[in-house]
Design a protein around this motif. Structure first.
Motif, short mmCIF file in Angstrom:
data_model
loop_
_atom_site.label_atom_id
_atom_site.label_comp_id
_atom_site.label_asym_id
_atom_site.label_seq_id
_atom_site.Cartn_x
_atom_site.Cartn_y
_atom_site.Cartn_z
N UNK A 134 0.83 -1.21 0.00
CA UNK A 134 0.00 0.00 0.00
C UNK A 134 0.87 1.26 0.00
N UNK A 135 1.98 1.19 0.74
CA UNK A 135 2.89 2.34 0.77
C UNK A 135 3.42 2.64 -0.63
N UNK A 136 3.77 1.61 -1.36
CA UNK A 136 4.26 1.79 -2.74
C UNK A 136 3.14 2.33 -3.63
N UNK A 181 0.96 9.23 7.24
CA UNK A 181 0.33 7.90 7.23
C UNK A 181 1.25 6.85 6.59
N UNK A 182 1.91 7.23 5.50
CA UNK A 182 2.81 6.29 4.83
C UNK A 182 4.01 5.95 5.71
N UNK A 183 4.51 6.93 6.46
CA UNK A 183 5.63 6.66 7.37
C UNK A 183 5.18 5.79 8.54
N UNK A 184 3.93 5.95 8.97
CA UNK A 184 3.40 5.09 10.04
C UNK A 184 3.34 3.64 9.56
N UNK A 185 2.92 3.44 8.30
CA UNK A 185 2.89 2.07 7.78
C UNK A 185 4.29 1.47 7.73
N UNK A 227 11.66 4.73 -2.33
CA UNK A 227 10.76 5.34 -3.32
C UNK A 227 9.99 6.51 -2.71
N UNK A 228 9.52 6.35 -1.48
CA UNK A 228 8.77 7.41 -0.82
C UNK A 228 9.65 8.64 -0.58
N UNK A 229 10.84 8.42 -0.02
CA UNK A 229 11.72 9.55 0.28
C UNK A 229 12.22 10.21 -1.00
N UNK A 230 12.48 9.41 -2.03
CA UNK A 230 12.90 9.97 -3.31
C UNK A 230 11.80 10.85 -3.89
N UNK A 231 10.57 10.35 -3.86
CA UNK A 231 9.43 11.12 -4.36
C UNK A 231 9.28 12.42 -3.58
N UNK A 232 9.45 12.35 -2.27
CA UNK A 232 9.30 13.55 -1.44
C UNK A 232 10.34 14.60 -1.79
N UNK A 233 11.60 14.20 -1.86
CA UNK A 233 12.68 15.16 -2.15
C UNK A 233 12.56 15.73 -3.56
N UNK A 234 12.29 14.88 -4.53
CA UNK A 234 12.20 15.35 -5.92
C UNK A 234 11.01 16.30 -6.08
N UNK A 235 9.88 15.96 -5.47
CA UNK A 235 8.71 16.83 -5.57
C UNK A 235 8.97 18.18 -4.90
#
Length: 196
Positions: A35-37, A61-65, A93-101
């Motif tokens: 779900x996180x992905x 929420x994603x970090x909690x998961x 993938x989550x942290x990459x998306x966060x930084x790039x965005x």
């Protein structure tokens, strides 16, 4: 407690992090990881379209998961090969998306993302390379601090905070960059010492 029971407990603890071939991949920790992905594109869209609080809430929420899937897998003996591979992929993938965005929106300097991602993917590739040689590089306390600082820093940047929070937020991000780079170098130094 008898010596036999103590030795049995020690064996059980030593195998707590091993993969249990009898455990199905269809379990709660793996579902949370999946779900996180799956929700990363939604998170990226929320950031890029300026939905600040929604993006922040989604990130939390994603970090909690991320915390839950690991805790549940270890406590219930639900560790699988899929989980071992998918969990770090989901994290990166989550942290990459966060930084790039945050770069795309102009909230964060590009050099911050470059330093952090070069370190993250560089060390990940290096650890996989050593793993193929039968050498496991465990996460260090510094690595855990790095993850915590990155999480807090990204959360601060995602929040639509008043302007006076810009400097404190950047200080936290700068601390995350420094710890990220230092722990990356430390991994390499420690790994080289062990191989000598």
């Amino acid at each position: 407690m008898s010596r036999v029971n103590k030795s049995q407990d020690a064996r059980n603890q030593s195998h707590a992090t091993d993969v249990n071939p009898e455990v199905s991949n269809w379990n709660l920790p793996n579902i949370l990881t999946s779900l996180r992905i799956l929700f990363i594109p939604l998170f990226a869209w929320l950031v890029l379209t300026g939905h600040g609080w929604w993006a922040f809430g989604c990130f939390v929420l994603l970090m909690i998961t991320d915390k839950l899937d690991g805790d549940i897998a270890r406590s219930r003996g639900l560790i699988t090969d899929f989980g071992k591979i998918a969990d770090p992929i989901a994290d990166k993938a989550l942290m990459t998306a966060a930084f790039v965005c945050l770069n795309i929106t102009g909230a964060l300097p590009v050099w911050v993302t470059v330093l952090i991602l070069v370190r993250e993917f560089g060390i990940t590739i290096w650890r996989f390379f050593l793993l193929r040689q039968g050498k496991v590089v465990p996460a260090s306390q510094g690595g855990k601090l790095k993850t915590a600082l990155q999480t807090v820093a990204v959360a601060l940047y995602l929040c639509p905070l008043p302007g006076w929070m810009d400097i404190p937020s950047f200080i936290v991000m700068l601390a995350a960059v420094i710890v990220t780079v230092v722990t990356g170098v430390q991994y390499l130094v420690d790994g080289r010492k062990e191989n000598q």
